[in-house]
Design an enzyme around this catalytic site. Structure first.
Site, short mmCIF file in Angstrom:
data_model
loop_
_atom_site.label_atom_id
_atom_site.label_comp_id
_atom_site.label_asym_id
_atom_site.label_seq_id
_atom_site.Cartn_x
_atom_site.Cartn_y
_atom_site.Cartn_z
N CYS A 2 0.83 -1.20 0.00
CA CYS A 2 0.00 0.00 0.00
C CYS A 2 0.86 1.25 0.00
CB CYS A 2 -0.94 -0.01 1.21
SG CYS A 2 -2.14 1.33 1.21
N CYS A 43 -6.92 -4.17 6.66
CA CYS A 43 -8.15 -3.39 6.51
C CYS A 43 -9.13 -4.00 5.52
CB CYS A 43 -7.82 -1.95 6.11
SG CYS A 43 -7.14 -1.76 4.44
#
Length: 363
Positions: free
Chosen positions: A101, A193
């Site tokens: 990410c 997440c």
């Protein structure tokens, strides 16, 4: 200076943005929308990038008096982080999605858009420090995130700032409270997440499907069958589907994974010790590769131990010989090189582990 503050809705990025406002910079806040499907990301106070987090970030921006936007990076996130995560496990690897990410979303897609819009730097709430362009560990060793930032290039670091890296986490919370930020006591997020249930194996199974294989011992004897190598990682002890410990009564661990044949090998804990690592796609955060053997410290997990080593660039791969062994290192993990320093260990570079070896340690 024109600053784009990435605001996750947590206390760290909120204080980072506030400090940039205090410093007199022209600050704009942005929250990244990473999913178009309701419930696809973890929600609630322990979330990351959820709708609740976007609302929290907007409220902080209002308190700070800065413009705030939500940018949609859902498709890019799916392709570069989620799909990469799934395919890595299907190959028998153990990836770190937070590293991907940072590398492909926050400091690639977001970074490129920020520069195109005329921003000078991207600010985040990571616990790390930049000193004369060099990436260093944070003051708060327990919260240090330099490991997950070690994939950034020198050019990316020139346009990055980490304003809270010089402050321990408890003081960050106190500062947020003094500033009247509602996120001051918001719990940290610890889970992945994009896996709302927290069950990684189920998440992977739904996307990879059943790919049957066998669990074998060191001699190749079949002990059990399984539904896919994505359900295993190097060093795993529980959930192996085997009758029990080895003939000697000692626990058995996953020591090797062959995705092509679907074979998972188990063995003794001693079989997990490695003394050498090979990494692909090395990145050197200072911008220049070492010209010869480099004495350094190596870390292979976000908050794992470090060990001294000698690293050397061999062709387009990074070869690392450890002075003392590390246990349970898997392909797909990121190895990070540090230069020990009393003022904060400096990040030298990183690479994705492609192979490990139990050869003799460096003397």
């Amino acid at each position: 200076m024109k600053v784009l503050a990435a605001m996750s809705g947590g206390v760290d990025s909120s204080v980072a943005a506030a400090r940039m406002v205090d410093a007199g910079h022209d600050v704009v806040g942005v929250h990244l929308a990473l999913s178009t499907a309701p419930g696809a990301l973890r929600t609630g106070s322990r979330g990351c990038c959820s709708k609740e987090d976007a609302s929290d970030a907007r409220r902080v921006a209002d308190v700070l008096g800065i413009p705030f936007y939500v940018w949609d990076f859902a498709e890019r996130f799916k392709e570069d982080v989620i799909d990469d995560f799934v395919s890595s496990y299907a190959r028998g690897e153990t990836p770190n999605p937070c590293i991907r990410c940072n590398q492909r979303i926050k400091f690639s897609a977001l970074y490129a858009k920020a520069l195109a819009l005329g921003f000078d730097v991207v600010v985040t709430g990571h616990y790390a420090r930049l000193s004369e362009g060099r990436l260093r560990r944070a003051v708060d060793q327990d919260k240090d995130q330099s490991y997950v930032l070690a994939v950034l290039t020198a050019e990316q670091l020139r346009h990055a700032m980490f304003p809270i890296g010089d402050t321990p986490k408890p003081q960050i919370r106190e500062e947020a409270s003094r500033r009247g930020l509602a996120v001051a006591d918001k719990p940290d997020s610890h889970d992945i997440c994009f896996i709302p249930s927290g069950n990684t194996q189920t998440f992977l199974g739904e996307r990879i499907g059943v790919r049957r294989g066998t669990v074998v011992d060191a001699a190749g004897a079949v002990l059990a069958t399984h539904d896919g190598v994505h359900g295993f990682t190097i060093g795993q002890r529980k959930g192996l589907g085997i009758p029990g410990p080895g003939p000697d009564g000692r626990p058995r661990y996953v020591t090797a994974i062959d995705a092509e044949t679907g074979t998972v090998r188990v063995g003794d804990v001693a079989d997990l010790q490695v003394h050498a690592l090979t990494g692909r796609a090395p990145i050197f955060t200072a911008g220049t590769a070492p010209t010869g053997p480099l004495e350094c410290a190596v870390q292979v997990r976000a908050h794992g131990e470090t060990t001294s080593a000698v690293a050397e660039l061999v062709g387009d791969e990074l070869s690392v010989r450890l002075h003392s062994p590390l246990r349970g290192v898997a392909r797909g993990q990121t190895l990070v090189l540090y230069r020990p320093d009393p003022d904060g260990d400096e990040v030298l570079g990183s690479a994705t582990i492609t192979a490990t070896s139990a050869c003799s340690p460096v003397s």
